[in-house]
Scaffold this active site. Structure first.
Site, PDB file in Angstrom:
ATOM      1  N   THR A 105       0.841  -1.195   0.000  1.00  6.59           N
ATOM      2  CA  THR A 105       0.000   0.000   0.000  1.00  6.59           C
ATOM      3  C   THR A 105       0.877   1.245   0.000  1.00  6.59           C
ATOM      4  O   THR A 105       1.993   1.237   0.516  1.00  6.59           O
ATOM      5  CB  THR A 105      -0.915   0.047   1.237  1.00  6.59           C
ATOM      6  OG1 THR A 105      -0.123   0.257   2.405  1.00  6.59           O
ATOM      7  CG2 THR A 105      -1.710  -1.245   1.385  1.00  6.59           C
ATOM      8  N   GLU A 106       0.351   2.313  -0.565  1.00  7.12           N
ATOM      9  CA  GLU A 106       1.025   3.615  -0.527  1.00  7.12           C
ATOM     10  C   GLU A 106      -0.013   4.689  -0.232  1.00  7.12           C
ATOM     11  O   GLU A 106      -0.873   4.979  -1.061  1.00  7.12           O
ATOM     12  CB  GLU A 106       1.739   3.915  -1.850  1.00  7.12           C
ATOM     13  CG  GLU A 106       2.918   3.009  -2.150  1.00  7.12           C
ATOM     14  CD  GLU A 106       4.151   3.275  -1.291  1.00  7.12           C
ATOM     15  OE1 GLU A 106       4.129   4.255  -0.502  1.00  7.12           O
ATOM     16  OE2 GLU A 106       5.119   2.506  -1.402  1.00  7.12           O
ATOM     17  N   VAL A 107       0.057   5.229   0.973  1.00  6.63           N
ATOM     18  CA  VAL A 107      -0.822   6.305   1.409  1.00  6.63           C
ATOM     19  C   VAL A 107      -0.074   7.627   1.281  1.00  6.63           C
ATOM     20  O   VAL A 107       1.150   7.666   1.437  1.00  6.63           O
ATOM     21  CB  VAL A 107      -1.267   6.064   2.866  1.00  6.63           C
ATOM     22  CG1 VAL A 107      -2.005   7.256   3.432  1.00  6.63           C
ATOM     23  CG2 VAL A 107      -2.120   4.806   2.969  1.00  6.63           C
TER      24      VAL A 107
END
Length: 304
Positions: free
Chosen positions: A272-274
């Site tokens: 994931t990349e927030v």
């Protein structure tokens, strides 16, 4: 941007021991791993199994390494791995992993064996760093004879699980400091030039080039969309210089690059990349996005 504009080292020359020592001596403790992470993990002891799988040699008392496991493991259930804080500065990865355990993991443990390593790089968490004290990136170090003890410790933990990992969700962030600090430092350390400085505004996923599992990624994107916005492609139709595999998803060669997402042979993997620096997000929103990614992925796996 001048990719080599960094205070340490000589442009065009890779860092040696002196430069790495200079970098390390410039780092400062900025927050408490014990207060913000360990205390929350210890608070889970009545509902989950807590396993200390090592401690970092930099300070063995200050930096114990913890994994949280669901109770009553059943080898007939698929095993799910969630990791956070491989890059210690990526706060919502750590806090999102903990929030998932606090609020959701017990329900999913009816169907899965779950193991969560919330903060793989606690020194990085405290100093808000991508690297460890030796100027090594743990998220490029998941391979045999790893130069990062953070990565080696996780691999030892996984080797002792006695179960194959079915799915692995690795929680990360992309931040503005990637451009202001971490890419310039990397360019200086390795005497290389970086040509892409785009930071996507929003959430995205990184699948595995060899084993992308598109439907799995789609399910997570749809889940996260209910919480926060998905990063649009840039003017070249890419995210961080990589062609889109689908909306909000790119793929990397996870094993070849030594990434945490490639540490197992799991059938389903994602990173994931927030984006916490977005004007459309805040700390809580980022944590909820991480949880939504996990639950979206697990809900998909339950349909198989």
């Amino acid at each position: 941007m001048d990719q080599q504009a960094y205070a340490i080292g000589v442009k065009g020359q890779k860092w040696g021991g002196a430069e790495k020592a200079q970098w390390f001596n410039a780092q400062k403790i900025k927050r408490s791993y014990q207060e913000e992470v360990v205390s929350k993990i210890l608070g889970l002891k009545d509902r989950f199994e807590l396993a200390q799988y090592g401690s970092l040699s930099y300070d063995v008392e200050r930096y114990p390494l913890f994994a949280v496991k669901s109770l009553n493991w059943d080898m007939s259930k698929p095993t799910i791995l969630v990791t956070g804080g491989v890059h210690g500065y990526e706060t919502s990865g750590v806090q999102g992993a903990i929030r998932f355990i606090e609020t959701q993991a017990a329900d999913y443990a009816k169907h899965f064996n779950i193991v969560v390593a919330p903060c793989i790089s606690p020194w990085g968490y405290e100093t808000i760093n991508r690297w460890n004290p030796n100027a090594v990136d743990p998220n490029r170090s998941f391979y045999q004879d790893s130069p990062a003890e953070e990565s080696a410790a996780l691999m030892t933990l996984l080797a002792g699980l006695g179960a194959e990992v079915f799915a692995h969700i690795d929680l990360h962030e992309t931040t503005d400091t990637d451009n202001s600090e971490f890419r310039p430092a990397l360019a200086a350390r390795d005497a290389v030039e970086h040509t892409n400085w785009n930071i996507p505004d929003g959430f995205y996923l990184v699948g595995d080039t060899i084993n992308p599992q598109d439907a799995f990624q789609t399910a997570m994107i749809k889940s996260v969309e209910q919480v926060t916005h998905i990063a649009p492609a840039d003017e070249s139709g890419k995210l961080i210089g990589v062609e889109l595999a689908q909306f909000g998803v790119i793929n990397y060669a996870t094993k070849a690059l030594g990434l945490c997402a490639g540490v197992t042979d799991a059938k389903y993997v994602t990173t994931t990349e927030v984006y916490p620096d977005s004007p459309l997000a805040d700390d809580e929103n980022c944590i909820l996005a991480q949880v939504a990614a996990i639950t979206g992925g697990l809900d998909y796996l339950l349909t198989l």
